[in-house]
Write a protein that holds these residues in place. Structure first.
Motif, PDB file in Angstrom:
ATOM      1  N   ASP A 741      -0.210   3.675   0.521  1.00 50.27           N
ATOM      2  CA  ASP A 741      -0.015   4.478  -0.472  1.00 50.27           C
ATOM      3  C   ASP A 741      -0.660   4.914  -2.132  1.00 50.27           C
ATOM      4  OD1 ASP A 741       0.484   6.235   2.168  1.00 50.27           O
ATOM      5  OD2 ASP A 741       1.655   6.949   1.043  1.00 50.27           O
ATOM      6  N   ASP A 748      -9.297   3.702  -1.242  1.00 49.53           N
ATOM      7  CA  ASP A 748      -9.693   4.072  -0.285  1.00 49.53           C
ATOM      8  C   ASP A 748     -10.143   5.889  -1.234  1.00 49.53           C
ATOM      9  OD1 ASP A 748      -9.144   2.531   1.048  1.00 49.53           O
ATOM     10  OD2 ASP A 748      -6.970   3.992   2.206  1.00 49.53           O
ATOM     11  N   ASN A 749      -9.583   5.869  -2.226  1.00 53.26           N
ATOM     12  CA  ASN A 749      -9.813   7.619  -2.663  1.00 53.26           C
ATOM     13  C   ASN A 749     -11.008   6.944  -4.214  1.00 53.26           C
ATOM     14  OD1 ASN A 749      -9.286   9.110  -0.457  1.00 53.26           O
ATOM     15  ND2 ASN A 749      -6.709   8.622  -1.440  1.00 53.26           N
ATOM     16  N   LYS A 825       5.326  12.196   3.288  1.00 50.89           N
ATOM     17  CA  LYS A 825       3.667  12.609   2.262  1.00 50.89           C
ATOM     18  C   LYS A 825       4.188  12.758   1.189  1.00 50.89           C
ATOM     19  CE  LYS A 825      -0.004  15.542   1.704  1.00 50.89           C
ATOM     20  NZ  LYS A 825      -1.143  17.316   2.689  1.00 50.89           N
ATOM     21  N   ASP A 830      -1.592  17.831  -2.530  1.00 55.24           N
ATOM     22  CA  ASP A 830      -2.308  16.691  -1.691  1.00 55.24           C
ATOM     23  C   ASP A 830      -3.004  17.621  -0.660  1.00 55.24           C
ATOM     24  OD1 ASP A 830      -4.690  15.430  -1.811  1.00 55.24           O
ATOM     25  OD2 ASP A 830      -3.965  13.134  -2.350  1.00 55.24           O
ATOM     26  N   PRO A 831      -3.719  18.047  -0.129  1.00 54.72           N
ATOM     27  CA  PRO A 831      -4.697  18.294   1.154  1.00 54.72           C
ATOM     28  C   PRO A 831      -5.154  17.142   2.145  1.00 54.72           C
ATOM     29  CG  PRO A 831      -6.249  19.270  -1.004  1.00 54.72           C
ATOM     30  CD  PRO A 831      -4.684  18.928  -1.490  1.00 54.72           C
ATOM     31  N   GLN A 832      -5.957  16.536   0.654  1.00 55.80           N
ATOM     32  CA  GLN A 832      -6.184  15.221   1.406  1.00 55.80           C
ATOM     33  C   GLN A 832      -5.037  14.053   2.072  1.00 55.80           C
ATOM     34  OE1 GLN A 832      -9.256  15.418   2.182  1.00 55.80           O
ATOM     35  NE2 GLN A 832      -9.344  17.160   1.280  1.00 55.80           N
ATOM     36  N   GLY A 833      -4.042  14.280   1.322  1.00 55.04           N
ATOM     37  CA  GLY A 833      -2.951  12.779   1.319  1.00 55.04           C
ATOM     38  C   GLY A 833      -3.015  12.721   2.315  1.00 55.04           C
TER      39      GLY A 833
END
Length: 1000
Positions: A741, A748-749, A825, A830-833
């Protein structure tokens, strides 16, 4: 007893379990039922309510003393980790990462989220982390182990989010019980000897009883090099035999140049060619030597008061044995006049290109400067020159690194109890415990002394002769490090961690004498106070980052304390008895208010119940809101840099050379300009990480619920089946992100040199690598926060049946688990996590393997004086965690076979449809991408030769199943070791065990 209830048995049978003294393994509540029917007192885990006709809405798995004997278990951890639905934690098969203790992990939610009790009382934890070392529990003294899952915070307070393990000892014992046990592997190693003596008796005309026990265990190590699958270190990513870049001969990089990674070969530096195979030095089973004492007594002073006491003392010594130490890529100032540096190596170092983008060759030193420096042995000589060299040299000549952990634990408890009214009892007690774990290390060496030895310009004398300095030859072959060098470098280091726990509790429990139905309402009300203190202290060497070679993180002094004041209550209301459609209907309520000195006031509550529409069928369920306050380590641990695992690095190799943005990111993370194109991944698959406590942490909050049924049909005599669904959601979880992560947050982000997630990663300032000296390379930040979210759900199923075949009795037992999800998680907001689910998967992000399906089945034939029992243990197949799988797994595997279906050589395989969980982490060998379902069988025979003598013989792993090889760096070192997962899959092979028991 604290946190438990002594129930007087009734003639009415408890509807859960079988009344069999030889009941099969893991029967739900079977022991409670057995004792209730035979007129003995019982201890119920999970409630203080004193009413034998009430049943627990929470499922409890019970491992009886008979089952422990059939398993030939020498420590509780050996048995607990095999219960379906539990996840192996740090145990005897964990070497690198074992801190001298073993733990339990219920439901895979973490060792810190379940509670360990001895006869219902909290045991003093091992140290800062608040975890209880279950190795201290004496197996021979146990009546049973109760495992209550699904949350028990209302009954026991914090830490019981995923449940409790309650070790219940034999009570009111009379006589002498002596047992001797021997176990050895088929290979002739791993010998384990255990001896236990239990003496007890009544006194004062039966008004009192005293029990005393002594025990001893001695367990030998099993080395990875003594098993064919552990001889060589195998890379999970290349499929080839590999190892560490801290090797012999030395591996050398010249920081600030484009030299790349080189290795000494004679008088030359050539491309890295021989990694070090560290496997043979490590172990699949850690050695253990343990002495233990236990005593308990009770005495009825009068009809109104009974006093009781309990005490335990344990001293254990366990050792971790790790491959030889070395200079793990430390940059050392080295004179060009070093007496062991040959002319060829010196000339190469002097002539390396320092700027790969510049035309021509830019030398470190001219040839004339180099030649002059070769003979300049005095630092005051104008021609004297030093160069910083990054060394990876393994000190094989010193032998392995040894870390001996000596644990001493004692705990005493004393109290009184008696009747308050005809239906209500009172109890009050206090307990105090201390735990100390002293570690003593050898075989490491120190950085300061190594630098002192490397600065030598004379083969026989150091420039600085203090401390008896001896020059070291880092350019020679194996054998060039002398015993004198070892004695100078290896001065040893030590540290101590410990904890203290003081607790006082008082409560009343019983029934009110009236109720809604024919059964009275039962209550428990009380208060509790606990005070925790823990510390970690080390010598100066251990406290200094990077000073102890090969020791990973530094160990700064840390201490902390907190206390908690609590009030609690339980209420059980029988709503109906013996009515139409409600042979039994009961409501359970409970609550606890906790005032922590660290996080303030927290509330825990539960509601549950049981309903039996007919006598042979019961529905049970419960809901709990549970909190867990952070422990001392989570709050106060000093940030340190240590080691973890990861197999790839986006900045490694040529990737950033032609990618301007990636190059900028790597530079922003601290990589020097000239390292671009030469950054490497540690061949051992390790990476530096920085972790520490966070004093601003708040409490975690969990919601847990269970729903199940118990079936005892009249038409199948002696048959019981239970099925229970569990669901646990943990919000505001105290967690640190997975390494994957951390990488994803940067690369990636929004991959950018301005992204804080990118700049938080800090590289080796000399080489750009993510490994190297922990003093200069912080690596990846793994910060504790309350941002995590955990979730798991699944189903437990047990079935037990007993019958008479005429020539023998037959007992059949089954305990199985289906884990639907086990999600983590890192940032719940974080909705994109990524919401990672590790069920049925293994990788660096999924610590210990959690299969989707697992079960244990036992078949026992009981003759007059002889029992024969076969246990079958099943672990479902698992596979490597993918990021994307364009086709199904079988199709991806098929692509790595030729037209005849023969597996291609690893070098010819690719990953066109399969990308691993590590960014860019291709595992080309499909044999490493999955572990097939495993079946283990254990055969045990018990011969009752006389009324007071029995003999048990067992064959463990009857068919000598070998663990599946997946390579050494596909998962975390603590669980993926010796190319396998040794805590999940038996690495020892077939073993033979015998136990002789004498009672009188």
């Amino acid at each position: 007893m604290k946190n438990s209830t002594i129930l007087k048995a009734s003639a009415a049978p408890i509807a859960l379990g079988l009344a069999l003294s030889s009941a099969p393994a893991f029967a739900q509540d079977s022991e409670a039922g057995a004792q209730a029917q035979t007129g003995q007192t019982i201890v119920v885990t999970g409630s203080r309510i004193q009413n034998p006709n009430l049943e627990n809405a929470s499922p409890v798995a019970v491992v009886t003393s008979e089952e422990l004997g059939l398993q030939q278990a020498n420590t509780p951890e050996e048995s607990l980790r095999q219960i379906p639905g539990l996840v192996p934690s740090v145990g005897s098969n964990v070497n690198n990462g074992n801190g001298g203790a073993t733990y339990v992990n219920l439901r895979g939610l973490g060792e810190n989220r379940n509670l360990v009790l001895l006869n219902g009382t909290r045991l003093v934890p091992q140290g800062l982390n608040g975890l209880t070392n279950i190795d201290v529990i004496p197996v021979a003294l146990l009546e049973r182990m109760d495992v209550l899952t699904g949350g028990a915070g209302a009954a026991y307070g914090a830490d019981a989010i995923s449940g409790v393990v309650n070790f219940v000892t034999k009570s009111d014992f009379e006589g002498v019980d002596l047992s001797l046990s021997n176990q050895i592997t088929e290979e002739g190693d791993g010998h384990t000897f255990r001896a236990d003596l239990l003496v007890g008796g009544n006194f004062a005309d039966g008004r009192g009883n005293a029990v005393f026990a002594v025990g001893y265990t001695n367990r030998d190590a099993v080395f990875q090099g003594d098993r064919p699958y552990g001889v060589n270190n195998i890379s999970s990513f290349s499929g080839n035999a590999g190892g560490s870049s801290t090797a012999v001969p030395s591996v050398i990089t010249v920081p600030g140049t484009t030299s790349g990674t080189l290795q000494v070969q004679g008088d030359s530096l050539v491309p890295f060619y021989e990694p070090f195979n560290f496997n043979p030095y490590n172990v699949y089973q850690t050695p253990l030597k343990q002495y233990r004492l236990y005593g308990a007594a009770r005495y009825e002073v009068s009809d109104a008061i009974e006093v009781f006491t309990e005490g335990m003392f344990v001293q254990s010594t366990t050792s971790t044995i790790i491959a030889p130490s070395g200079t793990f890529r430390n940059v050392l100032d080295t004179p060009l006049s070093n007496p062991f540096m040959g002319d060829g190596i010196r000339n190469q170092i002097c002539g390396f290109d320092t700027d790969g983008d510049a035309p021509g060759t830019q030398r470190l030193f001219s040839q004339a400067e180099c030649d002059a420096a070769a003979t300049a042995t005095d630092p005051n000589d104008p021609n004297y020159r030093t160069v910083g060299l990054d060394y990876g040299r393994r000190f094989v000549e010193f032998g392995p690194r040894l870390n001996d952990y000596r644990t001493r634990l004692f705990q005493v408890k004393a109290g009184a109890r008696g009747p308050l009214t005809d239906t209500l009892d009172w109890e009050v007690f206090g307990a105090y415990g201390e735990s100390e774990n002293v570690s003593r290390q050898s075989g490491n060496g120190t950085l300061t002394r190594l630098q002192q030895a490397v600065l030598a310009t004379d083969p026989n004398e150091c420039l600085d002769t203090s401390n008896g300095c001896v020059p070291i030859d880092l350019f020679g072959p194996l054998g060039s490090l002398t015993p004198a060098v070892r004695d100078f470098l290896d001065v040893g280091n030590s540290g101590t961690e410990g904890a203290e726990l003081s607790q006082v509790q008082a409560f009343i429990a019983g029934d009110l004498g009236f109720g809604i139905s024919s059964e009275p309402i039962s209550i428990a009300l009380g208060g509790e106070y606990r005070d925790y203190y823990a510390f970690s202290r080390s010598d100066l060497l251990s406290q200094t980052p990077g000073e102890v070679l090969g020791n990973g993180a530094a160990a700064p002094d840390t201490e902390g304390s907190y206390d908690v004041k609590e009030v609690f209550g339980e209420l059980i209301v029988p709503l109906a008895r013996g009515t139409a459609f409600a042979d039994e209907l009961t409501l359970e309520l409970g609550g606890r208010i906790s005032d922590y000195s660290t996080t303030g006031t927290e509330y825990t509550w539960k509601v549950g119940g049981t309903w039996s529409p007919i006598p042979s069928f019961q529905v049970r369920g419960g809901y709990q809101s549970v909190t867990r306050a952070p422990n001392i380590e989570e709050l106060f641990d000093v940030p340190t840099t240590g080691l973890d695992n990861f197999g790839t690095d986006p900045c490694s190799g040529s990737a950033p050379v032609n990618d301007a943005n990636l190059r900028a990111i790597c530079l922003a993370q601290g990589a020097p300009v000239n390292s671009i194109g030469n950054i490497q991944v540690d061949p051992a698959g390790q990476v530096n990480v920085t972790t520490g406590g966070n004093p601003d942490l708040d409490a975690e909050n969990a919601k847990t619920w269970t729903l199940g049924a118990v079936f005892q049909p009249d038409f199948i005599r002696n048959f019981t089946m239970t099925v229970d669904y569990y669901n646990i959601t943990l919000e505001d979880a105290i967690t640190e992100p997975n390494i994957g992560d951390v990488f994803a947050a940067c690369f990636d982000n929004n991959p950018s040199p301005n992204n804080p997630a990118c700049t938080a990663i800090r590289r080796n300032p000399a080489t750009g690598n993510l490994f190297g000296s922990v003093a200069t390379t912080p690596g990846l930040p793994l910060n504790l926060t309350n941002q995590g979210r955990l979730f798991t759900d699944g189903i437990d199923l047990t079935m037990n049946w007993s019958t008479d075949l005429g020539f023998a009795g037959l007992d059949l037992g089954f305990a199985g688990n289906w884990t639907n999800r086990s999600e983590f998680k890192a940032n719940q907001d974080d909705p994109q996590g990524l919401n990672r689910d590790c069920v049925g998967l293994y990788s660096i992000n999924c610590s210990s393997i959690q299969p989707e399906f697992s079960f244990t089945q036992r078949t026992t034939l009981r003759f007059d004086d002889f029992d024969l029992s076969l246990r079958w243990r099943y672990i479902d197949g698992v596979q490597y965690e993918p990021i994307q799988l364009a086709n199904d797994f079988a199709a991806a595997e098929a692509e790595n076979r030729d037209d005849n279906g023969v597996l291609l050589p690893v070098a010819d395989q690719g990953c066109p449809d399969y990308e691993g969980a590590d960014p860019g982490g291709c595992v080309p060998n499909p044999e490493f991408r999955s572990i097939s379902a495993e079946h283990y069988f254990d055969l045990t025979a018990v011969w009752r030769a006389a009324d007071n003598f029995s003999f048990t013989a067992g064959i463990i792993n009857l068919f000598n199943n070998k663990p599946k090889v997946v390579g050494s760096n596909i998962g975390s070192t603590a669980y993926n070791s010796g190319n396998v997962y040794p805590s999940t899959y038996d690495p020892l092979g077939r073993r033979f065990s015998v136990t002789a028991r004498l009672t009188f």
